[in-house]
Design a protein around this motif. Sequence first.
Motif, mmCIF file in Angstrom:
data_model
loop_
_atom_site.group_PDB
_atom_site.id
_atom_site.type_symbol
_atom_site.label_atom_id
_atom_site.label_comp_id
_atom_site.label_asym_id
_atom_site.label_seq_id
_atom_site.Cartn_x
_atom_site.Cartn_y
_atom_site.Cartn_z
ATOM 1 N N PHE A 165 -99.944 -30.128 95.648
ATOM 2 C CA PHE A 165 -99.160 -30.974 94.731
ATOM 3 C C PHE A 165 -97.905 -31.476 95.448
ATOM 4 O O PHE A 165 -97.605 -32.670 95.449
ATOM 5 C CB PHE A 165 -98.785 -30.190 93.465
ATOM 6 C CG PHE A 165 -97.830 -30.934 92.577
ATOM 7 C CD1 PHE A 165 -98.255 -32.004 91.799
ATOM 8 C CD2 PHE A 165 -96.477 -30.580 92.536
ATOM 9 C CE1 PHE A 165 -97.366 -32.706 90.994
ATOM 10 C CE2 PHE A 165 -95.585 -31.286 91.737
ATOM 11 C CZ PHE A 165 -96.030 -32.347 90.962
ATOM 12 N N ARG A 173 -103.874 -28.884 88.104
ATOM 13 C CA ARG A 173 -103.372 -28.123 86.949
ATOM 14 C C ARG A 173 -104.170 -26.829 86.816
ATOM 15 O O ARG A 173 -105.363 -26.807 87.115
ATOM 16 C CB ARG A 173 -103.511 -28.971 85.686
ATOM 17 C CG ARG A 173 -102.757 -30.292 85.854
ATOM 18 C CD ARG A 173 -103.032 -31.251 84.732
ATOM 19 N NE ARG A 173 -102.319 -32.506 85.011
ATOM 20 C CZ ARG A 173 -101.868 -33.333 84.100
ATOM 21 N NH1 ARG A 173 -102.057 -33.070 82.824
ATOM 22 N NH2 ARG A 173 -101.237 -34.438 84.438
ATOM 23 N N ARG A 244 -96.981 -25.968 88.910
ATOM 24 C CA ARG A 244 -98.154 -26.460 89.626
ATOM 25 C C ARG A 244 -98.873 -25.347 90.380
ATOM 26 O O ARG A 244 -99.788 -25.608 91.147
ATOM 27 C CB ARG A 244 -97.749 -27.596 90.576
ATOM 28 C CG ARG A 244 -97.257 -28.828 89.851
ATOM 29 C CD ARG A 244 -98.324 -29.362 88.901
ATOM 30 N NE ARG A 244 -97.893 -30.577 88.217
ATOM 31 C CZ ARG A 244 -98.722 -31.554 87.871
ATOM 32 N NH1 ARG A 244 -100.013 -31.449 88.081
ATOM 33 N NH2 ARG A 244 -98.262 -32.610 87.246
#
Length: 326
Positions: A165, A173, A244
């Motif tokens: 991320f 996610r 994240r």
Amino acid sequence: MQFIYQTMSKENILVVGSNGQIGTELVEELRKIYGESHVIASDLQKPIGADERGPFEILDILDKVKFEEIVKKYQITQVYLLAALLSATAEKNHHFAWKLNMEGLLTVLDAAVTYKFSKVYWPSSIAVFGPTTPRVNTPQYTVMEPNTIYGITKQAGERLCEYYFNKFGVDVRSIRYPGLIGWKAAPGGGTTDYAVHIYHEALKNKKYECFLSANTALPMLYMPDALRGTLQLMETEASKVKIRSSYNLSGISFTPVDIAQSISKYIDGFTISYKENDPRQAIADSWPASIDDTYAREHWGWKHEYDLDAMTKDMLENISKSVIVV
Ligand code: NAD
Ligand code: AKB
């Protein structure tokens, strides 16, 4: 065929490991939202007795070439990666558990960069915590020293998700699922599986021999809640998904005694006994008893619905009507 995929929906979703406990139900839910032809199920083999609705591909996630062929064939924009060895099975072959759980995730994250996926979903677990973690109301951020190979892969996986991320902008996610309980599919080799088997045995034999000790409390969640939470996280606007690595998520926490008492409210004469020296006891003892999921509640509005008795009622009603053998 490709023309249909381009025009009917913006998203084409690949579920890897779709025949398992979560995948069986998640594919159904995703198809309700995105349409049958936009959700491609995949696993090592075709599901036995499954209906033929919706596309299915045979895929070993360790075969990167085939994975990329499928990504291109269906113009995949999102991947839900469910293929993994779970805690009890992983302890029997720690090298393969590391290989499958880590290489599978790396393959998907790399493809997310190359093919610019809009989102990736990868589940973590309460197994990321270990014996030095505070056991009650375990916070999101705390000591994490897992001592199972499964937990070690989940912790490394969380670090990888956050890394991809931050470094590559992959919108990945994740939820740290507790033990999941559902009636539509069998659990796949975990420590929390007893909480599914107990319902089947209660209906069949009015008794159950539990491989965990009477007072082993573990965090659990009923599958309809887990699916709703997963889809809710995936639908949340990206800026609100502030964690994240993976979100703590809580539903119900109970012991074998608690679930047996709940079953006794619906099945007269149900009894539970306890098997000693099962290797899954040590795994359970290293995990939290309950979870603090404040961040999931604050960031994207998570709220569980089923308590223990509501879950028991629903499980018993549905198992008695279904033909699924666990
Ligand atoms: P499961 O074992 O029921 O299903 C996993 C599926 O992956 C199986 O259908 C299996 O055939 C498939 N698979 C195995 N190796 C594969 C490979 N090489 N390529 C493609 N498919 C492969 O597991 P589940 O309970 O559905 O769990 C899915 C994910 O959720 C896992 O990452 C698991 O760690 C996580 N999780 C599950 C629970 C739970 O209670 N079920 C809790 C926490 C986290
Ligand atoms: C297992 O018991 O391995 C899973 C999990 C909690 O990750 N159900």
